[in-house]
Design an enzyme around this catalytic site. Structure first.
Site, PDB file in Angstrom:
ATOM      1  N   LYS A  33     -25.209  16.365  25.804  1.00 50.19           N
ATOM      2  CA  LYS A  33     -25.413  17.714  25.861  1.00 50.19           C
ATOM      3  C   LYS A  33     -24.469  18.332  26.854  1.00 50.19           C
ATOM      4  O   LYS A  33     -23.601  17.335  27.524  1.00 50.19           O
ATOM      5  CB  LYS A  33     -26.900  17.944  26.472  1.00 50.19           C
ATOM      6  CG  LYS A  33     -27.097  17.161  27.702  1.00 50.19           C
ATOM      7  CD  LYS A  33     -28.514  17.186  28.133  1.00 50.19           C
ATOM      8  CE  LYS A  33     -28.821  16.414  29.600  1.00 50.19           C
ATOM      9  NZ  LYS A  33     -30.018  16.257  30.007  1.00 50.19           N
ATOM     10  N   ARG A 131     -41.927  20.039  33.609  1.00 52.72           N
ATOM     11  CA  ARG A 131     -40.862  21.357  33.053  1.00 52.72           C
ATOM     12  C   ARG A 131     -41.140  21.378  31.558  1.00 52.72           C
ATOM     13  O   ARG A 131     -41.853  22.792  31.528  1.00 52.72           O
ATOM     14  CB  ARG A 131     -39.572  20.589  33.308  1.00 52.72           C
ATOM     15  CG  ARG A 131     -38.252  21.277  32.795  1.00 52.72           C
ATOM     16  CD  ARG A 131     -37.120  20.666  33.237  1.00 52.72           C
ATOM     17  NE  ARG A 131     -36.701  19.353  32.282  1.00 52.72           N
ATOM     18  CZ  ARG A 131     -35.643  18.608  32.387  1.00 52.72           C
ATOM     19  NH1 ARG A 131     -34.755  19.145  33.139  1.00 52.72           N
ATOM     20  NH2 ARG A 131     -35.665  17.712  31.728  1.00 52.72           N
ATOM     21  N   TYR A 258      -9.874  35.465  50.924  1.00 58.49           N
ATOM     22  CA  TYR A 258     -10.671  36.506  51.018  1.00 58.49           C
ATOM     23  C   TYR A 258     -11.434  36.573  52.032  1.00 58.49           C
ATOM     24  O   TYR A 258     -12.020  35.409  52.675  1.00 58.49           O
ATOM     25  CB  TYR A 258     -11.395  36.611  49.820  1.00 58.49           C
ATOM     26  CG  TYR A 258     -10.882  37.066  48.445  1.00 58.49           C
ATOM     27  CD1 TYR A 258     -10.032  38.194  48.531  1.00 58.49           C
ATOM     28  CD2 TYR A 258     -10.867  36.503  47.223  1.00 58.49           C
ATOM     29  CE1 TYR A 258      -9.340  38.689  47.300  1.00 58.49           C
ATOM     30  CE2 TYR A 258     -10.176  36.551  46.327  1.00 58.49           C
ATOM     31  CZ  TYR A 258      -9.541  37.897  46.191  1.00 58.49           C
ATOM     32  OH  TYR A 258      -8.592  38.244  44.910  1.00 58.49           O
ATOM     33  N   MET A 307     -11.579  33.213  42.369  1.00 58.96           N
ATOM     34  CA  MET A 307     -11.874  32.820  40.935  1.00 58.96           C
ATOM     35  C   MET A 307     -11.163  32.014  40.423  1.00 58.96           C
ATOM     36  O   MET A 307     -11.297  31.160  39.663  1.00 58.96           O
ATOM     37  CB  MET A 307     -12.099  34.225  40.095  1.00 58.96           C
ATOM     38  CG  MET A 307     -12.779  34.049  38.834  1.00 58.96           C
ATOM     39  SD  MET A 307     -12.335  35.694  37.854  1.00 58.96           S
ATOM     40  CE  MET A 307     -13.615  36.759  38.699  1.00 58.96           C
TER      41      MET A 307
END
Ligand SMILES: *Cc1c(COP(=O)(O)O)cnc(C)c1O
Length: 362
Positions: A33, A131, A258, A307
């Site tokens: 997956k 779940r 930043y 980013m």
């Protein structure tokens, strides 16, 4: 340069190691997956199929569809089908794992409408993870639903919530006990004899005696099993490398990154690496938590991860712009990196973004 190197020889090592630890009658379901745990689905699936895997598992039906497009011929289980994906399951000859009354009924109606018979399915029980899965009290109801020939029940399974934790842990004992009872009951009240399975990767290491007919391994194929002593037996498949874009000398009292991320207390050499949180380098690795390896030395990530890039302190490292940066792999284990970022290898691996080129090594 950013590269996620995928070493298929290490995948083969892990697969063979797992196989050696399986009973002769136990099958290995290869869980691929999330694009094979963020790696390179086509290369991983094809190599596994060549090694002898005859059943794959994915989370959602579109992932199964992708596997078929790649050319995978083996059986494909879909662990978490959603109502909207049921047609894809039928059209692509996938096998639905049914976990709720509504989903089972809907799938059943669909198959009857399409006049399909003996469609392969699996039943998932919730024994404590809370779940997805049928409550064990639905056993009789499920057996009733299987009486005609709409479904061909292939397997019954459950999933452990803390498979890497101490064997004696109460929840582990409870889930195993509950699964054993379910198995007994199914075998008693139904003429069908499906396969039974309970274990994921760490489950196989922790509870080899409960392999039953199959185990569902994902992370172990990629080299991890959630405990250092188990990881040691495996080899990491993925290695993330980059190279230094620029080097700055930052003066005492200035800031890096930043939001005044890091105030330097003395003249410091800073290297900028062209990978950011958009590429899966999570912000939690910033501010002296995560490290990378450059020319054999460890460099801490300083300031906030941006980013598209992050900065490391290379004051004590002899290095130049263009030098190779090892983010994780052999030199810097992703399980250690995960610990420092308060997460798990699964999250770091599956977060590697599409901008990072996958390079396959046979
Ligand atoms: C993802 C998943 C697995 C594989 O777990 P690993 O810890 O990666 O081996 C097994 N079973 C189910 C139901 C899963 O969702």
């Amino acid at each position: 340069m950013n590269q996620l190197n995928i070493y298929l020889s290490n995948l083969e090592h892990n697969y063979k190691f797992l196989q050696r630890n399986l009973n002769s009658e136990t099958n290995l379901i290869a869980v691929v997956k999330a694009s094979a745990y963020g790696s390179a689905l086509p290369a991983i699936a094809k190599r596994l199929e060549k090694l002898g895997v005859n059943i794959f598992a994915v989370a959602y039906s579109n992932e199964g569809k992708t596997l078929r497009k790649i050319g995978v011929k083996s059986r494909i289980m879909v662990f978490y089908p959603q109502a909207y994906g049921l047609d894809d399951i039928i059209d692509n000859k996938l096998e639905a794992c049914l976990y709720s009354v509504n989903l089972l009924k809907e799938f059943r109606e669909k198959l009857i409408l399409k006049k399909l018979k003996n469609f392969p399915i699996h039943i998932k029980y919730n024994t404590g993870l809370n779940r997805l899965g049928f409550n064990p009290s639905y056993c009789d109801w499920i057996v009733n639903q299987l009486k005609d020939d709409t479904f061909a029940l292939k397997s019954i399974y459950s999933h452990l919530a803390v498979s890497q934790a101490k064997k004696e842990m109460k929840l582990n004992k409870h889930q195993i006990e509950s699964f054993l009872q379910l198995r007994e009951k199914h075998l008693k009240i139904s003429k069908i004899t499906p396969k039974f399975h309970l274990l994921n990767s760490s489950g196989l290491f922790n509870f080899p005696e409960y392999q039953f007919d199959a185990v569902r391994c994902g992370i172990a194929l990629h080299g991890f099993a959630n405990r250092p002593e188990w990881d040691k037996k495996l080899k990491p498949v993925a290695e993330l490398i980059s190279s230094i874009s620029q080097i700055h000398i930052v003066k005492k009292g200035e800031y890096v990154g930043y939001d005044f991320g890091w105030k330097v207390s003395k003249e410091t050499k800073i290297a900028t690496i062209p990978l950011g949180h958009a590429d899966g380098i999570c912000r939690r690795l910033g501010n002296h938590k995560g490290t990378v390896s450059i020319n054999g030395k460890i460099a801490p990530i300083v300031g906030n991860v941006c980013m598209d890039m992050f900065m490391v302190d290379v004051t004590k490292i002899s290095c130049d712009e263009g030098d190779v940066v090892y983010v994780f792999g052999k030199e810097n284990s992703i399980s250690d990196l995960a610990l420092t970022a308060d997460t798990i290898s699964y999250e770091l691996l599956t977060a590697i973004g599409p901008r990072v080129k996958r390079v396959i090594y046979e």
